[in-house]
Design a protein around this motif. Sequence first.
Motif, mmCIF file in Angstrom:
data_model
loop_
_atom_site.group_PDB
_atom_site.id
_atom_site.type_symbol
_atom_site.label_atom_id
_atom_site.label_comp_id
_atom_site.label_asym_id
_atom_site.label_seq_id
_atom_site.Cartn_x
_atom_site.Cartn_y
_atom_site.Cartn_z
ATOM 1 N N GLU A 19 -10.701 -2.646 35.273
ATOM 2 C CA GLU A 19 -9.345 -2.696 35.215
ATOM 3 C C GLU A 19 -9.073 -1.588 34.137
ATOM 4 O OE1 GLU A 19 -7.137 -5.116 35.988
ATOM 5 O OE2 GLU A 19 -8.698 -6.146 37.199
ATOM 6 N N LEU A 20 -7.818 -1.072 34.497
ATOM 7 C CA LEU A 20 -7.387 0.320 33.909
ATOM 8 C C LEU A 20 -6.002 -0.128 33.231
ATOM 9 C CD1 LEU A 20 -8.460 2.825 36.586
ATOM 10 C CD2 LEU A 20 -9.792 2.121 34.393
ATOM 11 N N ASP A 21 -5.557 0.322 32.114
ATOM 12 C CA ASP A 21 -4.706 0.496 31.673
ATOM 13 C C ASP A 21 -3.564 1.573 32.387
ATOM 14 O OD1 ASP A 21 -4.866 2.829 30.297
ATOM 15 O OD2 ASP A 21 -5.535 2.004 28.332
ATOM 16 N N ASP A 22 -2.375 1.646 32.097
ATOM 17 C CA ASP A 22 -1.505 2.414 33.049
ATOM 18 C C ASP A 22 -1.987 4.101 32.508
ATOM 19 O OD1 ASP A 22 0.175 0.502 34.000
ATOM 20 O OD2 ASP A 22 1.675 0.724 32.519
ATOM 21 N N GLU A 23 -2.100 4.291 31.423
ATOM 22 C CA GLU A 23 -2.575 5.648 30.986
ATOM 23 C C GLU A 23 -3.891 6.128 31.810
ATOM 24 O OE1 GLU A 23 -3.651 8.399 27.160
ATOM 25 O OE2 GLU A 23 -2.319 6.656 26.857
ATOM 26 N N ALA A 24 -4.753 5.184 31.721
ATOM 27 C CA ALA A 24 -6.128 5.568 32.574
ATOM 28 C C ALA A 24 -5.736 5.510 33.858
ATOM 29 C CB ALA A 24 -7.161 4.353 31.817
ATOM 30 N N ALA A 25 -4.947 4.596 34.474
ATOM 31 C CA ALA A 25 -4.813 4.731 35.821
ATOM 32 C C ALA A 25 -4.137 5.887 36.364
ATOM 33 C CB ALA A 25 -3.924 3.365 36.308
ATOM 34 N N GLY A 26 -3.278 6.385 35.508
ATOM 35 C CA GLY A 26 -2.562 7.464 36.029
ATOM 36 C C GLY A 26 -3.454 8.812 35.637
ATOM 37 N N ALA A 27 -4.308 8.981 34.768
ATOM 38 C CA ALA A 27 -5.215 9.934 34.720
ATOM 39 C C ALA A 27 -6.145 9.631 35.834
ATOM 40 C CB ALA A 27 -5.993 9.794 33.255
ATOM 41 N N LEU A 28 -6.733 8.629 36.236
ATOM 42 C CA LEU A 28 -7.580 8.489 37.277
ATOM 43 C C LEU A 28 -7.009 9.001 38.530
ATOM 44 C CD1 LEU A 28 -10.437 7.865 38.362
ATOM 45 C CD2 LEU A 28 -9.344 5.367 38.696
ATOM 46 N N GLN A 29 -5.873 8.598 38.956
ATOM 47 C CA GLN A 29 -4.979 8.898 39.928
ATOM 48 C C GLN A 29 -4.853 10.588 40.395
ATOM 49 O OE1 GLN A 29 -4.335 7.384 42.609
ATOM 50 N NE2 GLN A 29 -2.751 8.875 43.946
ATOM 51 N N ASN A 30 -4.726 11.090 38.920
ATOM 52 C CA ASN A 30 -4.528 12.699 38.899
ATOM 53 C C ASN A 30 -5.872 13.434 39.332
ATOM 54 O OD1 ASN A 30 -1.743 12.656 38.298
ATOM 55 N ND2 ASN A 30 -2.207 12.670 36.136
ATOM 56 N N ALA A 31 -6.905 12.845 38.787
ATOM 57 C CA ALA A 31 -8.058 13.343 39.113
ATOM 58 C C ALA A 31 -8.532 12.973 40.620
ATOM 59 C CB ALA A 31 -9.271 12.525 37.948
ATOM 60 N N HIS A 32 -8.158 12.119 41.046
ATOM 61 C CA HIS A 32 -8.317 11.799 42.371
ATOM 62 C C HIS A 32 -7.512 12.682 43.255
ATOM 63 C CE1 HIS A 32 -8.402 9.448 46.465
ATOM 64 N NE2 HIS A 32 -7.049 9.214 46.429
ATOM 65 N N MET A 33 -6.408 12.787 43.093
ATOM 66 C CA MET A 33 -5.596 13.955 43.876
ATOM 67 C C MET A 33 -5.969 15.196 43.508
ATOM 68 S SD MET A 33 -3.289 11.934 45.553
ATOM 69 C CE MET A 33 -2.430 13.254 45.995
ATOM 70 N N ALA A 34 -6.639 15.526 42.411
ATOM 71 C CA ALA A 34 -7.185 16.944 42.173
ATOM 72 C C ALA A 34 -8.448 17.186 43.166
ATOM 73 C CB ALA A 34 -7.488 17.192 40.973
ATOM 74 N N HIS A 35 -9.267 16.216 43.277
ATOM 75 C CA HIS A 35 -10.473 16.088 44.144
ATOM 76 C C HIS A 35 -9.992 16.266 45.731
ATOM 77 C CE1 HIS A 35 -14.468 15.301 45.527
ATOM 78 N NE2 HIS A 35 -13.833 14.241 46.478
ATOM 79 N N LEU A 36 -9.079 15.841 45.828
ATOM 80 C CA LEU A 36 -8.644 15.922 47.387
ATOM 81 C C LEU A 36 -7.959 17.285 47.531
ATOM 82 C CD1 LEU A 36 -6.584 12.586 48.174
ATOM 83 C CD2 LEU A 36 -8.863 13.376 48.982
ATOM 84 N N ALA A 37 -7.210 17.611 46.589
ATOM 85 C CA ALA A 37 -6.721 19.205 46.756
ATOM 86 C C ALA A 37 -7.934 20.159 46.899
ATOM 87 C CB ALA A 37 -5.846 19.602 45.704
ATOM 88 N N ASP A 38 -8.919 20.033 45.970
ATOM 89 C CA ASP A 38 -10.206 20.718 46.013
ATOM 90 C C ASP A 38 -10.809 20.754 47.443
ATOM 91 O OD1 ASP A 38 -9.696 21.521 43.560
ATOM 92 O OD2 ASP A 38 -11.307 20.308 42.581
ATOM 93 N N LEU A 39 -11.098 19.637 48.014
ATOM 94 C CA LEU A 39 -11.595 19.282 49.568
ATOM 95 C C LEU A 39 -10.819 20.163 50.371
ATOM 96 C CD1 LEU A 39 -12.587 15.574 49.567
ATOM 97 C CD2 LEU A 39 -14.102 17.740 49.248
ATOM 98 N N HIS A 40 -9.325 19.993 50.562
ATOM 99 C CA HIS A 40 -8.453 20.621 51.395
ATOM 100 C C HIS A 40 -8.650 22.182 51.261
ATOM 101 C CE1 HIS A 40 -4.728 22.317 52.821
ATOM 102 N NE2 HIS A 40 -4.714 21.420 53.903
ATOM 103 N N GLU A 41 -8.543 22.726 49.731
ATOM 104 C CA GLU A 41 -8.692 24.233 49.702
ATOM 105 C C GLU A 41 -9.996 24.784 50.057
ATOM 106 O OE1 GLU A 41 -8.465 26.988 45.838
ATOM 107 O OE2 GLU A 41 -6.799 25.395 46.009
ATOM 108 N N ALA A 42 -11.099 23.974 49.881
ATOM 109 C CA ALA A 42 -12.557 24.352 50.684
ATOM 110 C C ALA A 42 -12.568 24.249 52.014
ATOM 111 C CB ALA A 42 -13.315 23.558 50.011
ATOM 112 N N GLY A 43 -11.420 23.690 52.551
ATOM 113 C CA GLY A 43 -11.540 23.930 54.368
ATOM 114 C C GLY A 43 -12.082 22.498 54.911
ATOM 115 N N HIS A 44 -12.340 21.350 54.123
ATOM 116 C CA HIS A 44 -13.331 20.357 54.657
ATOM 117 C C HIS A 44 -12.288 19.124 55.026
ATOM 118 C CE1 HIS A 44 -16.916 22.235 53.035
ATOM 119 N NE2 HIS A 44 -16.513 22.045 51.884
ATOM 120 N N LEU A 45 -11.121 19.082 54.310
ATOM 121 C CA LEU A 45 -10.202 18.013 54.345
ATOM 122 C C LEU A 45 -9.025 18.407 55.440
ATOM 123 C CD1 LEU A 45 -9.440 15.049 53.436
ATOM 124 C CD2 LEU A 45 -8.040 16.127 51.575
#
Length: 90
Positions: A19-45
Motif C-alpha cells: 500500500e502506498l500513500d499518494d506521494e509514494a505512488a506518484g514517485a513510483l509512477q514517475n520512476a516507472h515512466m522514466a524506466h520505460l523512457a530509458d527502454l525506449h531510448e535504448a531501442g528496446h521498447l
Amino acid sequence: MQFDHFTIALLLLRPDAPELDDEAAGALQNAHMAHLADLHEAGHLLAAGPLDDEEFRGLSILNVEPERALELKEQDPAVRLGRFSVKVMP
C-alpha cells in the motif's frame, strides 16, 4: 518470407502489492515512466501503455528475446518494489 519477432510483456498487479500513500505512488509512477523512457531510448521498447483491467495493468512490446525482455522489465522500479509482477510472451 521472414517476419520480425517481438516480445509482449504484461505487468500484473500483485495481490500482495504494498500500500502506498499518494506521494509514494506518484514517485513510483514517475520512476516507472522514466524506466520505460530509458527502454525506449535504448531501442528496446516499441510501444507501452496502461490496461484498464484489475489484474493486467500494463502492456509493453519489445524487440528483444523473451528472456531479455523479462530481465529489462524486472528492472522496473514498480516491479522491484513488489507492486507488479511480469509475464512475457513471444
